[in-house]
Design a protein around this motif. Sequence first.
Motif, mmCIF file in Angstrom:
data_model
loop_
_atom_site.group_PDB
_atom_site.id
_atom_site.type_symbol
_atom_site.label_atom_id
_atom_site.label_comp_id
_atom_site.label_asym_id
_atom_site.label_seq_id
_atom_site.Cartn_x
_atom_site.Cartn_y
_atom_site.Cartn_z
ATOM 1 N N ALA A 67 11.496 -4.492 5.341
ATOM 2 C CA ALA A 67 11.992 -3.626 6.254
ATOM 3 C C ALA A 67 12.002 -2.198 5.606
ATOM 4 C CB ALA A 67 13.261 -3.732 6.847
ATOM 5 N N VAL A 68 12.638 -2.166 4.230
ATOM 6 C CA VAL A 68 12.807 -0.719 3.443
ATOM 7 C C VAL A 68 11.391 -0.346 3.044
ATOM 8 C CG1 VAL A 68 13.591 0.041 1.268
ATOM 9 C CG2 VAL A 68 15.092 -1.331 2.693
ATOM 10 N N ALA A 69 10.441 -1.374 2.668
ATOM 11 C CA ALA A 69 9.133 -0.910 2.176
ATOM 12 C C ALA A 69 8.145 -0.039 3.254
ATOM 13 C CB ALA A 69 8.106 -2.023 1.722
ATOM 14 N N ALA A 70 8.691 -0.916 4.938
ATOM 15 C CA ALA A 70 8.004 -0.109 5.791
ATOM 16 C C ALA A 70 8.474 1.349 6.014
ATOM 17 C CB ALA A 70 8.176 -1.045 6.875
ATOM 18 N N ALA A 71 9.819 1.349 5.704
ATOM 19 C CA ALA A 71 10.340 2.746 6.006
ATOM 20 C C ALA A 71 9.981 3.661 4.643
ATOM 21 C CB ALA A 71 11.626 2.624 6.174
ATOM 22 N N SER A 72 9.666 3.265 3.719
ATOM 23 C CA SER A 72 8.981 4.163 2.563
ATOM 24 C C SER A 72 8.106 5.359 3.186
ATOM 25 C CB SER A 72 8.625 3.281 1.494
ATOM 26 O OG SER A 72 7.996 4.288 0.422
ATOM 27 N N PRO A 73 8.265 6.285 2.712
ATOM 28 C CA PRO A 73 7.323 7.665 3.153
ATOM 29 C C PRO A 73 6.009 7.709 2.433
ATOM 30 C CG PRO A 73 9.070 8.651 1.413
ATOM 31 C CD PRO A 73 9.543 7.107 1.787
ATOM 32 N N PHE A 74 6.119 6.830 1.354
ATOM 33 C CA PHE A 74 4.649 6.535 0.362
ATOM 34 C C PHE A 74 3.640 5.853 1.254
ATOM 35 C CE2 PHE A 74 8.424 7.255 -2.753
ATOM 36 C CZ PHE A 74 7.844 8.187 -3.483
ATOM 37 N N ASP A 75 2.595 6.364 1.257
ATOM 38 C CA ASP A 75 1.405 5.511 1.776
ATOM 39 C C ASP A 75 0.785 4.440 0.621
ATOM 40 O OD1 ASP A 75 -0.774 4.851 2.967
ATOM 41 O OD2 ASP A 75 -1.769 6.759 2.609
ATOM 42 N N PRO A 76 0.718 3.321 1.190
ATOM 43 C CA PRO A 76 0.408 2.071 0.298
ATOM 44 C C PRO A 76 -1.170 2.308 -0.049
ATOM 45 C CG PRO A 76 0.823 1.382 2.518
ATOM 46 C CD PRO A 76 1.414 2.588 2.323
ATOM 47 N N LEU A 77 -1.691 2.785 0.626
ATOM 48 C CA LEU A 77 -3.268 3.095 0.318
ATOM 49 C C LEU A 77 -3.465 4.155 -0.745
ATOM 50 C CD1 LEU A 77 -6.124 2.807 1.348
ATOM 51 C CD2 LEU A 77 -6.033 4.811 2.836
ATOM 52 N N THR A 78 -2.563 4.941 -0.961
ATOM 53 C CA THR A 78 -2.988 5.699 -2.036
ATOM 54 C C THR A 78 -2.567 5.119 -3.353
ATOM 55 O OG1 THR A 78 -2.017 7.605 -0.826
ATOM 56 C CG2 THR A 78 -1.997 7.930 -3.055
ATOM 57 N N ALA A 79 -1.673 3.991 -3.312
ATOM 58 C CA ALA A 79 -1.391 3.290 -4.264
ATOM 59 C C ALA A 79 -2.423 2.385 -4.946
ATOM 60 C CB ALA A 79 0.034 2.453 -4.243
ATOM 61 N N HIS A 80 -3.158 1.809 -3.724
ATOM 62 C CA HIS A 80 -4.155 0.903 -3.988
ATOM 63 C C HIS A 80 -5.361 1.614 -4.609
ATOM 64 C CE1 HIS A 80 -2.658 -3.012 -2.560
ATOM 65 N NE2 HIS A 80 -1.965 -2.226 -1.509
ATOM 66 N N SER A 91 -14.629 5.480 5.380
ATOM 67 C CA SER A 91 -15.058 4.302 5.355
ATOM 68 C C SER A 91 -14.601 3.294 4.380
ATOM 69 C CB SER A 91 -16.541 4.149 5.674
ATOM 70 O OG SER A 91 -17.075 4.489 4.326
ATOM 71 N N GLN A 92 -14.579 3.633 3.104
ATOM 72 C CA GLN A 92 -13.886 3.121 1.904
ATOM 73 C C GLN A 92 -12.521 3.036 2.322
ATOM 74 O OE1 GLN A 92 -15.241 5.961 -1.011
ATOM 75 N NE2 GLN A 92 -17.014 4.543 -1.511
ATOM 76 N N ARG A 93 -11.660 3.952 2.784
ATOM 77 C CA ARG A 93 -10.221 3.715 2.824
ATOM 78 C C ARG A 93 -9.981 2.710 4.153
ATOM 79 N NH1 ARG A 93 -8.199 10.250 2.954
ATOM 80 N NH2 ARG A 93 -9.014 10.717 1.059
ATOM 81 N N ASP A 94 -10.780 2.844 5.105
ATOM 82 C CA ASP A 94 -10.706 1.801 6.127
ATOM 83 C C ASP A 94 -10.961 0.187 5.650
ATOM 84 O OD1 ASP A 94 -10.189 3.857 7.876
ATOM 85 O OD2 ASP A 94 -12.293 3.752 8.905
ATOM 86 N N ALA A 95 -11.882 0.328 4.823
ATOM 87 C CA ALA A 95 -11.978 -1.099 4.194
ATOM 88 C C ALA A 95 -10.931 -1.608 3.275
ATOM 89 C CB ALA A 95 -13.470 -0.911 3.328
ATOM 90 N N VAL A 96 -10.458 -0.790 2.689
ATOM 91 C CA VAL A 96 -9.190 -1.260 1.779
ATOM 92 C C VAL A 96 -8.144 -1.574 2.613
ATOM 93 C CG1 VAL A 96 -7.582 -0.495 -0.232
ATOM 94 C CG2 VAL A 96 -9.990 0.159 -0.440
ATOM 95 N N THR A 97 -8.016 -0.795 3.603
ATOM 96 C CA THR A 97 -6.831 -1.038 4.880
ATOM 97 C C THR A 97 -6.936 -2.182 5.186
ATOM 98 O OG1 THR A 97 -6.597 1.384 5.010
ATOM 99 C CG2 THR A 97 -5.830 0.020 6.748
ATOM 100 N N GLU A 98 -8.030 -2.731 5.669
ATOM 101 C CA GLU A 98 -8.612 -3.937 6.189
ATOM 102 C C GLU A 98 -8.478 -5.232 5.214
ATOM 103 O OE1 GLU A 98 -12.003 -6.199 8.915
ATOM 104 O OE2 GLU A 98 -12.349 -3.982 8.221
ATOM 105 N N ALA A 99 -8.845 -4.730 3.977
ATOM 106 C CA ALA A 99 -8.817 -5.939 2.873
ATOM 107 C C ALA A 99 -7.317 -6.337 2.733
ATOM 108 C CB ALA A 99 -9.683 -5.458 1.805
ATOM 109 N N TRP A 124 -1.231 -11.100 -4.587
ATOM 110 C CA TRP A 124 -2.306 -10.209 -5.668
ATOM 111 C C TRP A 124 -1.509 -9.008 -5.794
ATOM 112 C CZ3 TRP A 124 -6.328 -11.096 -8.562
ATOM 113 C CH2 TRP A 124 -6.751 -10.213 -9.388
ATOM 114 N N SER A 125 -1.645 -8.731 -7.383
ATOM 115 C CA SER A 125 -0.931 -7.564 -7.605
ATOM 116 C C SER A 125 -1.799 -6.471 -7.727
ATOM 117 C CB SER A 125 -0.034 -7.698 -9.012
ATOM 118 O OG SER A 125 0.394 -6.586 -9.508
ATOM 119 N N SER A 126 -1.726 -5.271 -6.931
ATOM 120 C CA SER A 126 -2.672 -4.375 -6.984
ATOM 121 C C SER A 126 -2.582 -3.200 -8.302
ATOM 122 C CB SER A 126 -2.453 -3.432 -6.019
ATOM 123 O OG SER A 126 -1.182 -3.024 -5.558
ATOM 124 N N THR A 127 -1.119 -3.303 -8.798
ATOM 125 C CA THR A 127 -0.992 -2.546 -10.093
ATOM 126 C C THR A 127 -1.515 -3.220 -11.124
ATOM 127 O OG1 THR A 127 1.361 -3.496 -10.248
ATOM 128 C CG2 THR A 127 1.222 -1.451 -8.804
#
Length: 362
Positions: A67-80, A91-99, A124-127
């Motif tokens: 719940a806290v992670a969902a409320a975070s102002p950061f975009d997980p796509l940027t981290a990935h 299209s690349q962003r959409d592919a990562v979002t879907e993956a 899987w750890s993205s970092t």
Amino acid sequence: MATEVMTAVVTPGVTASGTTTPPVTGTGARSPHDRRRSRLRATGRLLLRRIALMIPTTILVSLGIFAVAAASPFDPLTAHLGDNYQNATQSQRDAVTEAYDLDQHWLHAWWDWWGAVLHGDLGWSSTLKDPVADVIVERMPFTFAMSLAALVTAALIAIVLGAVIGMRRGGLLDRACTAMAALLAATPPFVVSLVLVSVFAVGMGMFPTSGARRPGEDYSIGGLVTHGVLPYLALTISMIPWLLLTMRSAVVDASASDAVRAARARGIGGWALLRGHIAPVSVLPTLALLGTRLPELIAGAAIVETVFGWPGLAQALVESAVALDFSLLAALAVGSAILVLVGSALADGAAVWIDPRIGLRA
């Protein structure tokens, strides 16, 4: 007509008819074996209740993390995507979002995460670009060894020194140790770490500033010891103050009790008084504090490992939170919560085993 009442005097172990009987003991007297069994039952009941409470608590903690992670102002796509975010096409962003299922609702993500965990898949750890299970297995020995060594050392120093200054209340050693403990309690762990680095690493050149090995070398016992001295000292120093003050206060209170005054009246003093009458009672609050201080130990380990670049789980927890690596963050946060609950239960169980009269219920 007067009636005479005849009474038979029965000696222990012999009835009026001459048959032998077992010696009668008082209702309050129990054998050492019975007392041990009673302590074992009380401790077992407490641990079973704690285990029953641990399951819903862990579920609620994991729910709160998502719940806290969902409320975070950061975009997980940027981290990935990292540095490639600016240059990535839609299209690349959409592919990562879907993956990585970055667009699903957090409740659905939480349910899927638990389903995977129950099947042995931590994600899987993205970092760190590795499975979360591999990250935990590789980094756990670093954090476990460091934290356990610091906790045991801090507890031993606090118990022994707290008992000494508590028995000599108001003396020079008591005033000096109490003032130093209060000063260290108000000092954040990262300040202690920076002071140690400035004095022993930069100023004197005695120890390395960071890491657990030299660049290009494999891990070795000598390298781990050399690189681990400063983070070990920083974590130990950060844990001592509250344990020391708690032990001192417990010894002072026990010294003023009626039981100790009675022991002194019987001529008992010195080490025998401390060992037999004061220490067994005084150590209970310190044991209880060890369980409640585990969150502080984890937080301190995270700060210390980050400052010194120690490759442990605490540093990975900080990195996963900054980079929104939710798979690693959820696994480490839930694992930390379980560790705190288990540690608190074991500390209270030890207290009940030592003195069942304290009556802990949950």
